[in-house]
Design an enzyme around this catalytic site. Structure first.
Site, PDB file in Angstrom:
ATOM      1  N   ASP A  37      19.203  72.476  63.091  1.00  0.00           N
ATOM      2  CA  ASP A  37      18.708  72.642  64.461  1.00  0.00           C
ATOM      3  C   ASP A  37      17.613  71.629  64.781  1.00  0.00           C
ATOM      4  O   ASP A  37      16.594  71.563  64.103  1.00  0.00           O
ATOM      5  CB  ASP A  37      18.180  74.068  64.658  1.00  0.00           C
ATOM      6  CG  ASP A  37      19.279  75.103  64.471  1.00  0.00           C
ATOM      7  OD1 ASP A  37      20.089  75.263  65.393  1.00  0.00           O
ATOM      8  OD2 ASP A  37      19.332  75.720  63.396  1.00  0.00           O
ATOM      9  N   ASP A  48      18.348  68.667  58.024  1.00  0.00           N
ATOM     10  CA  ASP A  48      18.169  69.927  58.738  1.00  0.00           C
ATOM     11  C   ASP A  48      19.271  70.038  59.799  1.00  0.00           C
ATOM     12  O   ASP A  48      19.896  69.031  60.149  1.00  0.00           O
ATOM     13  CB  ASP A  48      16.778  69.935  59.379  1.00  0.00           C
ATOM     14  CG  ASP A  48      16.560  71.106  60.312  1.00  0.00           C
ATOM     15  OD1 ASP A  48      16.793  72.242  59.889  1.00  0.00           O
ATOM     16  OD2 ASP A  48      16.171  70.860  61.475  1.00  0.00           O
ATOM     17  N   ASN A  95       9.550  74.665  58.948  1.00  0.00           N
ATOM     18  CA  ASN A  95      10.099  74.929  57.618  1.00  0.00           C
ATOM     19  C   ASN A  95      10.552  73.648  56.917  1.00  0.00           C
ATOM     20  O   ASN A  95      11.097  73.710  55.812  1.00  0.00           O
ATOM     21  CB  ASN A  95      11.255  75.924  57.690  1.00  0.00           C
ATOM     22  CG  ASN A  95      12.410  75.424  58.550  1.00  0.00           C
ATOM     23  OD1 ASN A  95      12.266  74.534  59.373  1.00  0.00           O
ATOM     24  ND2 ASN A  95      13.574  76.016  58.361  1.00  0.00           N
ATOM     25  N   GLY A 150      17.322  76.512  57.417  1.00  0.00           N
ATOM     26  CA  GLY A 150      16.939  77.915  57.318  1.00  0.00           C
ATOM     27  C   GLY A 150      18.111  78.827  57.627  1.00  0.00           C
ATOM     28  O   GLY A 150      18.055  80.030  57.354  1.00  0.00           O
TER      29      GLY A 150
END
Length: 259
Positions: A11, A9, A210, A44
């Site tokens: 962030d 990921d 997410n 995302g």
């Protein structure tokens, strides 16, 4: 287990609160690549907001837009867009409730109104360029994801009215909206299939809501120490915070780096 690919990921995982890659994380990714294990971004974020991080870390592949657009070494391998009829219903409902939307296309993203304070605050937190303004963008171009700008007590009406869509909160004033079958896990599965790898050969790092499906799906799911509490049950291991060597320590736990 011999892991062959690692999904990161951005962030809260590769980037700290100041949206910077900690030096120890950058070095850990460099060492991972040197060992022959593939690093891939899973985020995302849209492709146009991945490039600075990818370039800094020398990463050429990503699962972007929560699985909506997957690229491997510069080649698009998988795409999942929101059906236009579902977009129309979302636009109508958001208009009735006075909530702003931001449509994410492949090349850029566009707000349906100018100067919305919720949209401004959410985008500012990402430290990226602000969207253009085009209320009809969704009618003309493919939309992979939408930002819905509302507070948490206002989101249930959308979930009830739009069962073909998923709503994932990432900010106090913003949610990601994607197809019901969209997720980072689905994007990862599509990439692994093309590469001929099993999910057991994959590791994933994440911290946000997410990331739940992704962490549960792969062979080893590693949650950052700064993760949202609801993410932790989906992980196999919880590493330290992003600013406290989280990426490096997680890779050591996976047996991919030496202590």
């Amino acid at each position: 287990m011999s892991y062959r690919i690692v999904f990161f990921d951005i962030d809260g995982t590769l980037l700290d609160e100041e949206k910077r890659v900690p030096p120890d994380a950058a070095e850990a990714v460099r060492q991972l690549k040197a060992s022959g294990v593939e690093p891939v971004i899973a985020t995302g974020r849209a492709p146009y907001f991945i490039k600075p991080v990818a370039d800094e870390l020398g990463i050429e592949s990503w699962v972007s837009l929560n699985g909506g657009y997957v690229v491997y070494q510069g080649k698009a391998l998988h795409e999942l867009t929101i059906d236009r009829s579902d977009l129309e219903k979302l636009v109508e409902l958001a208009d009735r409730n006075g909530h702003a939307l931001v449509f994410e296309g492949r090349e850029w993203y566009y707000a349906n109104r100018e100067g919305d304070p919720f949209a401004f605050d959410a985008v500012e937190s990402l430290k990226v360029a602000h969207p253009g303004v085009d209320a009809d963008f969704w009618k003309k171009e493919a939309v992979y994801q939408v930002f819905l700008h509302c507070e948490s007590h206002e989101e249930q009406v959308y979930e009830d009215a739009l069962p073909a869509l998923r709503f994932i909160r990432w900010h106090s004033k913003a949610l990601d909206v994607l197809p019901k079958n969209g997720s980072k896990a689905a994007g990862i599965a599509a990439l692994l299939d093309v590469l001929g790898l099993t999910k057991e050969e994959a590791v994933a790092f994440g911290d946000g809501l997410n990331d739940k499906e992704m962490l549960e799906y792969v062979g080893l799911g590693i949650a950052m120490g700064n993760s949202h509490p609801d993410v932790l049950p989906y992980a196999d291991y919880v590493t330290t915070r992003v600013e406290a060597g989280g990426v490096r320590n997680g890779l050591i736990y996976a047996g991919l780096l030496k202590d």
